[in-house]
Write a protein that holds these residues in place. Structure first.
Motif, PDB file in Angstrom:
ATOM      1  N   ASN A 116       0.771  -1.231   0.112  1.00  0.00           N
ATOM      2  CA  ASN A 116      -0.073   0.065  -0.032  1.00  0.00           C
ATOM      3  C   ASN A 116       0.854   1.306   0.144  1.00  0.00           C
ATOM      4  OD1 ASN A 116      -2.836  -1.071   0.023  1.00  0.00           O
ATOM      5  ND2 ASN A 116      -2.060  -2.150   2.030  1.00  0.00           N
ATOM      6  N   ALA A 117       1.850   1.225  -0.715  1.00  0.00           N
ATOM      7  CA  ALA A 117       2.793   2.475  -0.491  1.00  0.00           C
ATOM      8  C   ALA A 117       2.041   3.727  -1.304  1.00  0.00           C
ATOM      9  CB  ALA A 117       4.245   1.936  -1.758  1.00  0.00           C
ATOM     10  N   SER A 118       1.355   3.453  -2.365  1.00  0.00           N
ATOM     11  CA  SER A 118       0.799   4.557  -3.033  1.00  0.00           C
ATOM     12  C   SER A 118      -0.338   5.156  -2.199  1.00  0.00           C
ATOM     13  CB  SER A 118       0.244   4.227  -4.526  1.00  0.00           C
ATOM     14  OG  SER A 118       1.167   3.793  -5.259  1.00  0.00           O
ATOM     15  N   LEU A 119      -0.929   4.390  -1.643  1.00  0.00           N
ATOM     16  CA  LEU A 119      -2.161   4.767  -0.437  1.00  0.00           C
ATOM     17  C   LEU A 119      -1.478   5.502   0.489  1.00  0.00           C
ATOM     18  CD1 LEU A 119      -5.195   4.879   0.662  1.00  0.00           C
ATOM     19  CD2 LEU A 119      -4.692   2.272   1.399  1.00  0.00           C
ATOM     20  N   ILE A 120      -0.519   5.110   1.207  1.00  0.00           N
ATOM     21  CA  ILE A 120       0.147   5.856   2.355  1.00  0.00           C
ATOM     22  C   ILE A 120       0.585   7.004   1.607  1.00  0.00           C
ATOM     23  CG2 ILE A 120       1.778   5.853   3.950  1.00  0.00           C
ATOM     24  CD1 ILE A 120       1.604   2.445   3.847  1.00  0.00           C
ATOM     25  N   ALA A 121       1.094   7.226   0.807  1.00  0.00           N
ATOM     26  CA  ALA A 121       1.854   8.423   0.325  1.00  0.00           C
ATOM     27  C   ALA A 121       0.530   9.484  -0.078  1.00  0.00           C
ATOM     28  CB  ALA A 121       2.699   8.194  -1.092  1.00  0.00           C
ATOM     29  N   ALA A 122      -0.300   9.123  -0.576  1.00  0.00           N
ATOM     30  CA  ALA A 122      -1.287   9.850  -0.793  1.00  0.00           C
ATOM     31  C   ALA A 122      -2.163  10.599   0.567  1.00  0.00           C
ATOM     32  CB  ALA A 122      -2.487   9.090  -1.571  1.00  0.00           C
ATOM     33  N   MET A 123      -2.367   9.639   1.275  1.00  0.00           N
ATOM     34  CA  MET A 123      -2.752  10.101   2.675  1.00  0.00           C
ATOM     35  C   MET A 123      -1.872  10.830   3.602  1.00  0.00           C
ATOM     36  SD  MET A 123      -5.137   6.742   4.038  1.00  0.00           S
ATOM     37  CE  MET A 123      -3.844   5.592   4.436  1.00  0.00           C
ATOM     38  N   THR A 124      -0.793  10.993   3.051  1.00  0.00           N
ATOM     39  CA  THR A 124       0.395  11.704   3.814  1.00  0.00           C
ATOM     40  C   THR A 124       0.075  13.261   3.195  1.00  0.00           C
ATOM     41  OG1 THR A 124       1.769   9.835   4.178  1.00  0.00           O
ATOM     42  CG2 THR A 124       2.709  12.109   4.502  1.00  0.00           C
ATOM     43  N   GLN A 125      -0.389  13.501   2.060  1.00  0.00           N
ATOM     44  CA  GLN A 125      -0.596  14.718   1.416  1.00  0.00           C
ATOM     45  C   GLN A 125      -1.306  15.712   2.394  1.00  0.00           C
ATOM     46  OE1 GLN A 125       1.436  15.844  -1.027  1.00  0.00           O
ATOM     47  NE2 GLN A 125       2.331  13.410  -0.604  1.00  0.00           N
ATOM     48  N   PRO A 126      -0.906  17.003   2.649  1.00  0.00           N
ATOM     49  CA  PRO A 126      -1.706  17.804   3.645  1.00  0.00           C
ATOM     50  C   PRO A 126      -3.029  18.037   3.044  1.00  0.00           C
ATOM     51  CG  PRO A 126       0.473  18.780   3.298  1.00  0.00           C
ATOM     52  CD  PRO A 126       0.450  17.463   2.241  1.00  0.00           C
ATOM     53  N   GLU A 127      -3.183  17.897   1.579  1.00  0.00           N
ATOM     54  CA  GLU A 127      -4.443  18.257   1.002  1.00  0.00           C
ATOM     55  C   GLU A 127      -5.555  17.406   1.441  1.00  0.00           C
ATOM     56  OE1 GLU A 127      -3.559  18.499  -2.986  1.00  0.00           O
ATOM     57  OE2 GLU A 127      -3.543  16.440  -3.389  1.00  0.00           O
ATOM     58  N   ILE A 128      -5.231  16.208   1.795  1.00  0.00           N
ATOM     59  CA  ILE A 128      -6.064  15.265   2.206  1.00  0.00           C
ATOM     60  C   ILE A 128      -6.459  15.344   3.736  1.00  0.00           C
ATOM     61  CG2 ILE A 128      -6.566  12.599   2.593  1.00  0.00           C
ATOM     62  CD1 ILE A 128      -6.361  13.467  -0.451  1.00  0.00           C
ATOM     63  N   ARG A 129      -7.611  15.746   4.039  1.00  0.00           N
ATOM     64  CA  ARG A 129      -8.120  15.949   5.117  1.00  0.00           C
ATOM     65  C   ARG A 129      -9.323  15.190   5.941  1.00  0.00           C
ATOM     66  NH1 ARG A 129      -9.778  21.123   2.555  1.00  0.00           N
ATOM     67  NH2 ARG A 129      -9.243  19.657   0.841  1.00  0.00           N
ATOM     68  N   ILE A 130      -9.567  14.210   5.173  1.00  0.00           N
ATOM     69  CA  ILE A 130     -10.450  13.118   5.584  1.00  0.00           C
ATOM     70  C   ILE A 130     -10.132  11.609   4.889  1.00  0.00           C
ATOM     71  CG2 ILE A 130     -12.871  12.140   5.319  1.00  0.00           C
ATOM     72  CD1 ILE A 130     -13.948  15.004   5.633  1.00  0.00           C
ATOM     73  N   VAL A 131      -9.759  10.801   5.680  1.00  0.00           N
ATOM     74  CA  VAL A 131      -9.977   9.319   5.138  1.00  0.00           C
ATOM     75  C   VAL A 131     -11.154   8.637   5.487  1.00  0.00           C
ATOM     76  CG1 VAL A 131      -8.565   7.237   5.300  1.00  0.00           C
ATOM     77  CG2 VAL A 131      -7.424   9.272   5.002  1.00  0.00           C
ATOM     78  N   SER A 132     -11.835   8.207   4.646  1.00  0.00           N
ATOM     79  CA  SER A 132     -13.204   7.426   4.803  1.00  0.00           C
ATOM     80  C   SER A 132     -13.191   6.114   4.600  1.00  0.00           C
ATOM     81  CB  SER A 132     -14.613   8.360   4.164  1.00  0.00           C
ATOM     82  OG  SER A 132     -14.042   8.518   2.683  1.00  0.00           O
ATOM     83  N   LEU A 133     -14.064   5.486   5.006  1.00  0.00           N
ATOM     84  CA  LEU A 133     -14.003   3.968   5.015  1.00  0.00           C
ATOM     85  C   LEU A 133     -15.369   3.261   4.939  1.00  0.00           C
ATOM     86  CD1 LEU A 133     -11.992   3.313   8.146  1.00  0.00           C
ATOM     87  CD2 LEU A 133     -11.040   2.732   5.919  1.00  0.00           C
ATOM     88  N   THR A 134     -15.449   2.317   3.699  1.00  0.00           N
ATOM     89  CA  THR A 134     -16.534   1.230   3.808  1.00  0.00           C
ATOM     90  C   THR A 134     -15.797  -0.080   3.820  1.00  0.00           C
ATOM     91  OG1 THR A 134     -17.084   2.053   1.531  1.00  0.00           O
ATOM     92  CG2 THR A 134     -18.769   2.537   3.267  1.00  0.00           C
ATOM     93  N   VAL A 135     -15.399  -0.815   4.546  1.00  0.00           N
ATOM     94  CA  VAL A 135     -14.747  -1.887   4.159  1.00  0.00           C
ATOM     95  C   VAL A 135     -15.500  -3.215   4.769  1.00  0.00           C
ATOM     96  CG1 VAL A 135     -12.458  -0.779   4.372  1.00  0.00           C
ATOM     97  CG2 VAL A 135     -13.436  -1.573   6.391  1.00  0.00           C
ATOM     98  N   THR A 136     -16.722  -2.946   4.877  1.00  0.00           N
ATOM     99  CA  THR A 136     -17.951  -3.889   5.302  1.00  0.00           C
ATOM    100  C   THR A 136     -17.721  -4.010   6.858  1.00  0.00           C
ATOM    101  OG1 THR A 136     -16.564  -6.143   5.392  1.00  0.00           O
ATOM    102  CG2 THR A 136     -17.751  -5.310   3.234  1.00  0.00           C
TER     103      THR A 136
END
Ligand code: NAD
Length: 477
Positions: free
Chosen positions: A99-119
């Motif tokens: 999950n390197a790309s996912l972690i890198a994206a979530m590290t960007q300051p512009e991402i202010r919410i991480v939401s989930l629907t993983v059942t």
């Protein structure tokens, strides 16, 4: 037939949210609310980046990337279907081990919410304790290898760690799964996992990261040939992943977003400190209602939910049990007329376009009964009132697990614990109390003489008279 398309310039959107678990529900719910918001010209810095941590998510990524991340959403209004292309998602991150790309994206300051629907099953909850399970193999693997995690929670922990090191404020973690206290459950998973590899970071997350609780609602079927045919009727035969859903939708969220949030109140989202009350109303009346109509339909070989609602006895059963044994114990909910809410639920269940199946409602009773039915039984008994209708619901579930419908047709396994349930259900024909002795489901209800006698009475009646005559007897009582 017309297809509505985004009225905003998608090339001008910038990301603010990473969503993990790009299933049908997210695309029919949160993505639609944001599409509505963007159509109003608001919140254009809150576009969604899609993500998935499981290998099968790559298929959804390919499908959506192949159509510029637009999702087809067809609303199944019995008065006439409508179709739109939802544009609030602008990219789908690579689905990859570690999950390197996912972690890198979530590290960007512009991402202010991480939401989930993983059942509901995706939160590593130990069934016996109801708590986060740090011994789950996937969690132990992430704890041993926190820089290349396999779970959504491992990726969130890694990204929060990187943000903290870079002095970037944390994002808010917003769960949109159907779990009571879903923010608390998500906090337990993220903090619980972090604690295994970095207790100091776990403490920081617990103190600084917000996990608002939310109640989400919209019936969204899985996509099959029927749904693809519908998309084709709107000229979208090329879309391999169209979504259909009922017209109704609801989203109630705690307003706790330290890093900011889109102005979703502009498009019908309710921000409230009373999410628990909304959630209880939904779990008891809607999910409990599904559990009430599931097993009589299953026992009488009824395939679809709307057909069960059209069956006079099942519809009357739902009405009587809800009004006498469920609704009286649902606490007040802000700005909500509970009898009117129940009328709405009845109309939603009766919608023939949704084509929800009775078998789906009958699935996983061992997980659903303790959440959706047993709490109403307890409240009724605690108030000194009988729970005869709910005892009948339990008896129908037991009869269903014995494995044959009234016509003698075999019922295929429909619960993760099917074999155990079937053994007990067959034994219960002679000794009804063995069923109630399942203490992880019924707690001490086997010890309640009145409830146990009602259960035994109905189970005997189902075996000797059949479901239809038993329903008649209950409705006449
Ligand atoms: P779906 O099968 O279309 O999608 C499920 C998504 O979750 C997929 O992206 C899958 O890869 C991902 N996922 C599954 N298990 C996971 C795990 N262990 N870790 C990470 N990702 C995982 O299902 P859906 O209809 O989108 O429903 C998803 C959830 O949404 C439900 O479980 C429920 O909590 C909530 N919900 C659904 C509905 C509905 O009617 N479908 C209504 C209200 C709420």
């Amino acid at each position: 037939m017309t297809v509505e398309t985004p009225r905003y310039d998608r090339s001008k959107l910038t990301p603010g949210i990473v969503h993990i678990g790009l299933g049908n529900f997210h695309r029919a719910h949160m993505a639609v609310y944001l599409d509505d918001l963007f159509n109003l010209g608001l919140g254009h810095d809150w576009a969604i980046l899609g993500a998935g941590v499981r290998a099968p998510d790559a298929k959804m990524r390919d499908a959506l990337k192949g159509q510029d991340c637009l999702s087809t959403v067809i609303e199944l209004d019995p008065a006439g279907k409508t179709c739109r292309r939802v544009g609030s998602m602008i990219d789908f991150l690579p689905v990859e081990a570690g999950n390197a790309s996912l972690i890198a994206a979530m590290t960007q300051p512009e991402i202010r919410i991480v939401s989930l629907t993983v059942t509901e099953g995706g939160y590593f909850i130990n069934a016996a304790t109801g708590q986060f399970d740090p011994a789950a193999p996937e969690i132990m693997a992430d704890a041993a290898n926190p820089d290349a995690p396999g779970t959504a929670f491992g990726a969130i922990v890694a990204a929060l760690k990187a943000r903290r090191a870079a002095g970037v404020p944390p994002f808010t973690v917003m769960c949109c799964d159907n779990l009571p206290g879903n923010g608390h459950v998500t906090r337990a998973a993220v903090v619980g996992l972090a604690r295994l590899s970095d207790p100091e970071l776990a403490g920081w997350i617990d103190t600084h990261v917000a996990f608002p609780n939310a109640m989400v609602d919209r019936i969204t079927p899985a996509t099959g040939p029927r749904e693809r045919t519908m998309a084709a009727s709107f000229g979208l035969a090329d879309d391999p992943v169209p979504v259909t859903c009922e017209p109704f939708r609801q989203w109630v969220v705690e307003d706790h977003f330290p890093a900011g949030r889109p102005p979703l109140e502009q498009v019908g989202v309710t921000f409230s400190d009373h999410v628990h009350a909304y959630e209880m109303m939904k779990i008891r009346i809607l999910n409990g209602g599904h559990a009430i109509i599931a097993y009589p339909g299953g026992l009488m070989d009824i395939e679809y939910v709307h057909e069960a609602m059209a069956h006079r006895l099942i519809s009357a059963l739902l009405d009587k049990v809800e009004r006498e044994e469920v609704i009286p114990y649902v606490p007040l909910v802000p700005d909500t007329d509970i009898p009117a809410y129940f009328d709405l639920i009845r109309a939603r269940f009766a919608n023939p376009e949704v084509a929800d199946t009775e078998r789906r409602l009958c699935l996983d009773g061992s997980n659903r009964q303790p959440k959706f039915i047993i709490p109403s039984v307890r409240d009724a008994l605690a108030a000194g009132r009988p729970a005869r209708g709910l005892a009948l619901v339990s008896a129908m579930w037991c009869r269903y697990c014995a494995g044959r419908t009234d016509s003698g047709a075999e019922i295929a396994p429909n619960d993760p614990n099917w074999d155990v349930l079937q053994g007990l259900a067959r034994q219960a024909q002679e000794q009804p109390y063995v069923w109630l002795e399942q203490r992880t489901i019924y707690g001490d209800l086997a010890d309640h003489a009145g409830f146990a006698a009602d259960f035994a009475h109905w189970l005997r009646s189902l075996a000797t008279q059949g479901t239809e005559a038993t329903l008649r007897a209950y409705l006449a009582s």
